[in-house]
Design an enzyme around this catalytic site. Structure first.
Site, PDB file in Angstrom:
ATOM      1  N   THR A   1      -3.222   5.370  -4.078  1.00 34.75           N
ATOM      2  CA  THR A   1      -2.140   6.092  -3.389  1.00 34.75           C
ATOM      3  C   THR A   1      -0.804   5.930  -4.110  1.00 34.75           C
ATOM      4  O   THR A   1       0.012   6.852  -4.112  1.00 34.75           O
ATOM      5  CB  THR A   1      -2.000   5.603  -1.940  1.00 34.75           C
ATOM      6  OG1 THR A   1      -1.894   4.180  -1.932  1.00 34.75           O
ATOM      7  CG2 THR A   1      -3.202   5.998  -1.108  1.00 34.75           C
ATOM      8  N   THR A   2      -0.580   4.769  -4.714  1.00 33.91           N
ATOM      9  CA  THR A   2       0.678   4.548  -5.442  1.00 33.91           C
ATOM     10  C   THR A   2       0.653   5.309  -6.762  1.00 33.91           C
ATOM     11  O   THR A   2       1.628   5.984  -7.125  1.00 33.91           O
ATOM     12  CB  THR A   2       0.884   3.037  -5.701  1.00 33.91           C
ATOM     13  OG1 THR A   2       0.766   2.338  -4.458  1.00 33.91           O
ATOM     14  CG2 THR A   2       2.246   2.769  -6.294  1.00 33.91           C
TER      15      THR A   2
ATOM     16  N   ASP B   1      -9.299  -0.245   2.511  1.00 36.62           N
ATOM     17  CA  ASP B   1      -9.275   0.338   1.161  1.00 36.62           C
ATOM     18  C   ASP B   1     -10.508  -0.079   0.365  1.00 36.62           C
ATOM     19  O   ASP B   1     -11.127   0.729  -0.327  1.00 36.62           O
ATOM     20  CB  ASP B   1      -8.009  -0.105   0.408  1.00 36.62           C
ATOM     21  CG  ASP B   1      -6.765   0.632   0.895  1.00 36.62           C
ATOM     22  OD1 ASP B   1      -6.899   1.487   1.789  1.00 36.62           O
ATOM     23  OD2 ASP B   1      -5.667   0.343   0.396  1.00 36.62           O
TER      24      ASP B   1
ATOM     25  N   ASP C   1       0.851  -1.191   0.000  1.00 33.66           N
ATOM     26  CA  ASP C   1       0.000   0.000   0.000  1.00 33.66           C
ATOM     27  C   ASP C   1       0.886   1.240   0.000  1.00 33.66           C
ATOM     28  O   ASP C   1       1.679   1.451   0.920  1.00 33.66           O
ATOM     29  CB  ASP C   1      -0.901  -0.026   1.240  1.00 33.66           C
ATOM     30  CG  ASP C   1      -1.790   1.208   1.328  1.00 33.66           C
ATOM     31  OD1 ASP C   1      -2.534   1.450   0.371  1.00 33.66           O
ATOM     32  OD2 ASP C   1      -1.715   1.931   2.332  1.00 33.66           O
TER      33      ASP C   1
END
Length: 544
Positions: A93-94, A397, A60
């Protein structure tokens, strides 16, 4: 102020112009390189070891960057960026970090070619606005038009890149069911799905498939005494931030006793103060008492005799949530305006039942049928602490993604489809501009291709070949009116092919892509604006 030779009169160093810009871009790109390989369904995990030896294994992006103690100020902007994406959407998020770094890298190349940073920033903002408009008008699909499984497919897409892997079906169903359970109608008449109403608990032992969804709010805490009932119907819950142990004198208070018999009376009164408080609670009708502080053995006797459940040392966060769900009030004192002690029955929370259950070696309370709002809890099982932590992050998530899809009713195809389509669209849009912004918009379009490229690389596929095929499909979709359905095409990284990702069920919330574009652009512009960095030296100790 500066001396004639350009050096500062303060105790520090100064970097300006291209030097500081290159340094910022290098720091940002190095951060993006850390998370790059964890992108997508076949991304790899990172093992992070902190200063005391605690290990975190995750893929994550927000968690990885949070654990890194980043010192460089520009790189820290990216860490905050991933946290913001995590709060707003819960996924992507990445991607947001990788795109922001790529935008900066290309902007730096343009600056070296003589384009002013202000022109680049203006071009980037223009490209972002056009991109957002294009996604909303052309690429977004209403969930109602795609069938009932759309929500489930979005949850599966999110979970496929996590530790769940093969169990994504099981947990996706759990996430969707949990969010439907906590549905409430907001003041504006629209349905809301509060993620905080879903509690997530972890318990060692068993396999991930032994995880289950419990209807009700769960407190990881057992009864304070075995003589108490394990089930209470028509629960009236007192929520206290008050100590129910024998009252003691405060620090610094002294009582001088001349008669030994008076000492026994003082001790008896100390017990009576706590007993009176407990009687206040029981007289108000409370049959479940939860406190953040202690309850001593003498006090427990009163609760056992009254057939009430009492728990001590409950987390304050749990009590706040229970107060919101049951309509109760968290009390910090019994004192009233007259200086006496009283307890108002209106402060009690109402629920249908409170039951103690046991899993493995631990007891927990399940509060069902809360008065104000519905709640449910997920009990996760797993082999070890690392696995359970990653399961919890992954499920959170998925819950956030399901919430966003249910509230917005809009999804886009995944697998690099949005980025490839936007890249073609913005390339063509750049050619309509007769100003220097054309170069910045073109750089923005090229930067977006980093996502499909990285997905292909992480899947051990030929990135150049796959991205070329993908661009060709999206070009056809935008130039030939009979082939508009090709804008659904994205990568299948397992087979190394370009497929219709809407049909394949690889879907993401539209909001996720919009926020990625907006946040990445703003972060890139923020760092690009910096052309001077002054670093003050730390003060030396001892006056030296």
């Amino acid at each position: 102020m500066q001396r004639g030779d350009g050096s500062l009169l303060i105790d520090g160093t100064r970097q300006s112009g291209q030097d500081v810009r290159t340094q910022n871009v290098t720091a940002v790109v190095s951060i993006a390189n850390i998370v790059k390989t964890s992108l997508g369904p076949v991304g790899l995990d990172k093992m992070l070891v902190d200063e005391i030896g605690d290990v975190t294994i995750t893929n994550d992006g927000a968690t990885i960057l949070k654990q890194l103690e980043v010192e460089h100020p520009a790189a820290r902007v990216l860490v905050e960026l991933s946290e913001l994406q995590d709060q707003e959407v819960g996924d992507g998020t990445t991607s947001v970090v990788i795109i922001a770094a790529e935008l900066l890298k290309r902007a730096n190349d343009l600056v070296r070619e003589g384009i002013h940073p202000t022109t680049i920033m203006s071009g980037y903002r223009l490209a972002m606005r056009e991109g957002v408009k294009y996604i909303k008008e052309t690429l977004a699909h209403k969930t109602a038009s795609l069938g009932t499984d759309t929500i489930l497919q979005c949850a599966k897409t999110t979970l496929n890149s996590k530790i769940f892997g093969k169990d994504s079906d099981f947990f996706a169903k759990m996430a969707v069911e949990a969010m439907h359970t906590v549905k409430v109608i907001g003041e504006d008449g629209k349905p809301k799905y509060p993620v905080k109403s879903v509690g997530i608990m972890t318990q060692h032992g068993g396999s991930a498939k032994d995880s289950r969804l419990l209807n009700g709010y769960v407190v990881m805490m057992g009864r304070a005494a075995q003589g108490m009932p394990s089930h209470v119907s028509g629960a009236k819950i007192a929520l206290l931030d008050i100590d129910l142990r024998k009252s003691k004198m405060h620090m610094g208070v002294q009582v001088l006793v001349s008669d030994p018999s008076e000492l026994a009376k003082i001790r008896a009164k100390e017990l009576d103060i706590t007993a009176d408080r407990i009687k206040l609670l029981l007289a108000a009708g409370a049959n479940v008492i939860l406190t953040t502080k202690g309850i001593d053995d003498m006090a427990l006797k009163y609760f056992v005799d009254a057939g009430a459940i009492a728990c001590r040392r409950v987390k304050r966060e749990d009590l706040r949530r229970i107060a919101k769900l049951t309509g109760g009030t968290l009390l910090t004192t019994f004192a009233n305006m007259e200086g006496d002690e009283s307890f108002d029955p209106a402060c009690l929370g109402i629920a249908e039942s409170v039951t103690e259950e046991r899993v493995a070696d631990d007891d927990f309370l399940v509060i069902q049928g809360a008065k104000q709002a519905k709640a449910c809890s997920v009990l996760l099982r797993g082999a070890n602490e690392h696995m359970l932590q990653e399961l919890e992050r992954s499920l959170h998530d998925a819950l956030c993604v399901v919430k966003r899809v249910l509230e917005s009713n809009s999804v886009v195809p995944g697998g690099g489809a949005v980025e490839a389509s936007l890249s073609i669209y913005l390339d063509n849009f750049a050619l309509t501009l007769g100003t220097r912004e054309q170069l910045a918009v073109g750089a923005f379009a090229d930067a977006l291709l980093v996502i499909p490229k990285q997905l292909a690389i992480n899947g051990a596929q030929d990135a150049t070949d796959l991205v070329a095929k993908l661009r060709s499909k999206h070009h056809a979709a935008q130039t030939d009116a009979s082939k508009t359905m090709l804008n659904r095409m994205g990568l299948d990284v397992y087979e190394g092919a370009v497929v219709d990702n809407v049909a394949a069920g690889v879907l993401e919330p539209t909001l996720s892509k919009l926020k990625i574009l907006q946040f990445a652009t703003e972060a890139a512009v923020t760092i690009l604006r910096i052309d001077d960095m002054i670093k003050i030296n730390p003060a030396q100790q001892g006056g030296r």
